[in-house]
Design a protein around this motif. Structure first.
Motif, PDB file in Angstrom:
ATOM      1  N   GLY A 297      20.661 -48.737  30.745  1.00 54.11           N
ATOM      2  CA  GLY A 297      19.935 -47.643  30.110  1.00 54.11           C
ATOM      3  C   GLY A 297      20.850 -46.500  29.720  1.00 54.11           C
ATOM      4  N   VAL A 298      21.793 -46.175  30.603  1.00 55.96           N
ATOM      5  CA  VAL A 298      22.748 -45.101  30.319  1.00 55.96           C
ATOM      6  C   VAL A 298      23.590 -45.443  29.095  1.00 55.96           C
TER       7      VAL A 298
ATOM      8  N   GLU B  44      25.541 -44.959  23.607  1.00 49.20           N
ATOM      9  CA  GLU B  44      26.100 -45.640  22.442  1.00 49.20           C
ATOM     10  C   GLU B  44      25.072 -45.832  21.328  1.00 49.20           C
ATOM     11  N   MET B  45      23.845 -45.379  21.599  1.00 50.67           N
ATOM     12  CA  MET B  45      22.754 -45.514  20.623  1.00 50.67           C
ATOM     13  C   MET B  45      22.617 -46.966  20.163  1.00 50.67           C
ATOM     14  N   GLU B  46      22.570 -47.856  21.152  1.00 54.16           N
ATOM     15  CA  GLU B  46      22.444 -49.293  20.908  1.00 54.16           C
ATOM     16  C   GLU B  46      21.177 -49.798  21.585  1.00 54.16           C
TER      17      GLU B  46
ATOM     18  N   HIS C  55      23.148 -37.200  32.083  1.00 50.10           N
ATOM     19  CA  HIS C  55      22.806 -36.247  33.144  1.00 50.10           C
ATOM     20  C   HIS C  55      21.305 -36.277  33.367  1.00 50.10           C
ATOM     21  N   SER C  56      20.915 -36.034  34.598  1.00 50.64           N
ATOM     22  CA  SER C  56      19.494 -36.025  34.945  1.00 50.64           C
ATOM     23  C   SER C  56      19.307 -35.232  36.231  1.00 50.64           C
ATOM     24  N   LEU C  57      18.173 -34.556  36.331  1.00 49.96           N
ATOM     25  CA  LEU C  57      17.819 -33.853  37.567  1.00 49.96           C
ATOM     26  C   LEU C  57      16.678 -34.539  38.304  1.00 49.96           C
ATOM     27  N   ALA C  58      15.981 -35.461  37.644  1.00 52.73           N
ATOM     28  CA  ALA C  58      14.880 -36.190  38.271  1.00 52.73           C
ATOM     29  C   ALA C  58      14.761 -37.564  37.606  1.00 52.73           C
TER      30      ALA C  58
END
Length: 586
Positions: A413-414, A419-421, A519-522
């Motif tokens: 997912g990251v 890479e917008m793939e 980046h993510s906080l949740a």
């Protein structure tokens, strides 16, 4: 289970392993020429670390015969086909011939002998197909479908070990009867990997000696043993050949049996009652290394590869005596006519083969610890000297094993987002600690080595993953409720890009930060960066910074500070950093 948990070559089946092949196998096995496969799906048979010398698939088959519709799960074991270390090592080995001989000849004969004396022990899973030409293949019934499982996330209990020793003891006892009464019956089991130069001269046998001796030299209490093991090292491989090939080349008095050869906890499966949890049975697997050698070979191996730390220190003698008593009991039951082994003779035999124990202690056991405790990659341990020599104690304990959510699905997912793939598949994924103890404290950090493909081709990437501590303890208590990830996320997503924008407007191309790709906080606080080590950056650990290096640091810091002053003038600062963050540091 995430795909990165499996060997890459087991994610795609070879072309010959198809509906036509499975139809032929099942129609011959079921004696049903009209059998028709209606559905067929392949998956890897087991995770990395469970096996190495072969590739294994699980085939779920739905089929019809005259009596109706049926389904079956099969385990298919074949030789590696991809060029590489594994194929080079095992391509010319006798491992498939050995295992086919065990399943088609020796183990059925062992069970026949036991049945004659009223012992109904089941020593092996049914093999429904085997072949050496044109491909080396063995197909078994799937023990998982019968309620058997490999124990992976804990040490075996004493009861489980005794169950495994009981099966081994009965095979050993039957082989002693065969050796005594009809030695030619086991004539095909006198060859081993020690006949193959690629193995004898390869890293499995040779990779552990140097690091082991270096370890003795680093620990003051153990330094006195270093000269002793240096002497053993001089003749080590010759002694190993004598032990492993002695029955074929120059048999000596001793307790010879048909040994399993790779008797560890991943080569056995246990069946527990689903309601009570009571142990019902154990089934030994993987008979590729079977060879007539001293009894001590399997037993010494089991000390390091089957027992847990407490069992080695507190229960070793009890467990091995249980094994030996089962051997003697079985020998008496099946009418063994040779000299009955004694317990004192057994322990003398164990002491006599100390060179084999040295191999286990210096090489095999450290690899087992790397696999079980530190979740290291087996091929990396075998072939990468840097990995073998890595002292895991230099890392923070909470960075040795990644959390469950940090897996192939998450990394896919990251990378898709970065890479917008829309089409991207992770084919191999390994985690290791990102840095040494002392480099950081307020987070836990992993290095992820990723192999993946998208529509443009195959790629590799190294990522640094920074997240919050999850293990209960002082670190989590101290920073669990802090805004540090919110702060750093703000720096990488707003503040530092703005600083660089200001510099660029002034014609200054200075790079102030590494790219943050996620980046993510949740639900988890996570930052993921490109790996600066791959760009030839490194942390200074063994020396102080040189004058020009310190100047370079101040150079970057000064531009950072200057840009921040400019931002404050434009009242940008308040929009980037929350009041909570400022309060935390005030």
């Amino acid at each position: 289970m995430a795909e990165g948990s499996f060997h890459a070559e087991e994610l795609n089946t070879p072309e010959w392993l198809n509906e036509q092949f499975i139809t032929k196998v099942l129609s011959d096995y079921e004696k049903e020429p009209s059998l028709k496969v209606t559905n067929l799906a392949f998956t890897p048979a087991s995770p990395k670390g469970d096996h190495y010398a072969s590739i294994m698939f699980r085939a779920r088959v739905e089929y019809t015969i005259q009596n109706g519709n049926f389904s079956k799960s099969l385990i298919i074991k074949t030789m590696p086909v991809e060029e590489g270390n594994k194929k080079d090592m095992f391509e010319n080995s006798p491992i498939f011939k050995t295992e086919i001989g065990m399943y088609s000849k020796v183990l059925p004969e062992c069970e026949r002998i036991l049945r004659e004396v009223g012992d109904e022990s089941k020593l092996y899973v049914d093999c429904i197909y085997h072949s050496l030409r044109p491909r080396q293949i063995i197909i078994f019934e799937d023990l998982v479908e019968m309620g058997y499982l490999v124990v992976r996330n804990r040490w075996l209990t004493q009861e489980e070990i005794c169950s495994a020793y009981s099966k081994l003891a009965k095979i050993h006892a039957n082989s002693m009867k065969m050796i005594m009464e009809r030695p030619d019956f086991l004539k095909d089991f006198r060859h081993s990997m020690y006949d193959i130069p690629a193995f004898v001269d390869g890293p499995i046998l040779n990779g552990g000696m140097g690091p082991f001796l270096e370890l003795l030299g680093r620990i003051p209490e153990l330094t006195k043993y270093q000269p002793h093991f240096e002497k053993i090292r001089l003749h080590f491989k010759d002694r190993m050949r004598e032990i492993m090939l002695g029955y074929k080349n120059n048999p000596q008095p001793g307790l010879y049996v048909l040994c399993h050869g790779d008797y560890h906890s991943r080569n056995m499966m246990f069946k527990h009652n689903k309601e009570t949890g009571r142990l019902e049975d154990c089934m030994l697997l993987d008979f590729q290394g079977c060879i007539v050698v001293p009894m001590a070979v399997d037993l010494m191996y089991s000390i390091y590869m089957l027992m847990g730390p407490e069992q080695r220190s507190d229960e070793l003698e009890t467990l091995l005596n249980y094994y030996f008593s089962t051997v003697v009991e079985t020998l008496k039951k099946i009418g063994y006519q040779g000299e009955m082994p004694t317990l004192s003779g057994f322990w003398s035999e164990m002491k006599r083969h100390r060179y084999y124990e040295f191999l286990l202690l210096s090489t095999i056991f450290p690899m087992a610890v790397g696999l079980r405790v530190y979740s290291m990659d087996l091929e990396e341990l075998i072939y990468n000297e840097e990995t073998r020599n890595t002292d895991q104690s230099q890392f923070n304990e909470d960075e040795l094993v990644p959390p469950d959510w940090l897996n192939s699905e998450f990394i896919e997912g990251v990378l898709k987002s970065d890479e917008m793939e829309t089409v991207l598949k992770v084919i191999d994924l390994t985690f290791s600690p990102a840095s040494a103890k002392g480099d950081h404290y307020a987070s836990i950090m992993f290095r992820a080595k990723v192999k993946y493909y998208n529509r443009k081709g195959d790629f590799e990437k190294s990522l640094i993953i920074k997240t919050m501590p999850e293990a209960e303890g002082h670190k989590k208590e101290l920073i669990g409720g802090s805004p540090i990830f919110e702060t750093e996320t703000g720096l990488y997503t707003k503040v530092l890009p703005e600083f660089e924008r200001i510099l660029r407007q002034a014609g200054d191309g200075t790079k102030l930060y590494v790219n943050c790709i996620y980046h993510s906080l949740a639900p988890h606080q996570v930052l993921i960066f490109e790996d600066l080590v791959e760009m030839d950056y490194f942390v200074l650990r063994d020396r102080d910074g040189a004058l020009d290096e310190i100047h370079r640091v101040y150079f970057k810091l000064a531009k950072w500070h200057a840009a921040s002053l400019k931002v404050q003038e434009e009242e940008f600062w308040s929009a980037c950093i929350s009041t909570n963050t400022l309060n935390f540091f005030s």
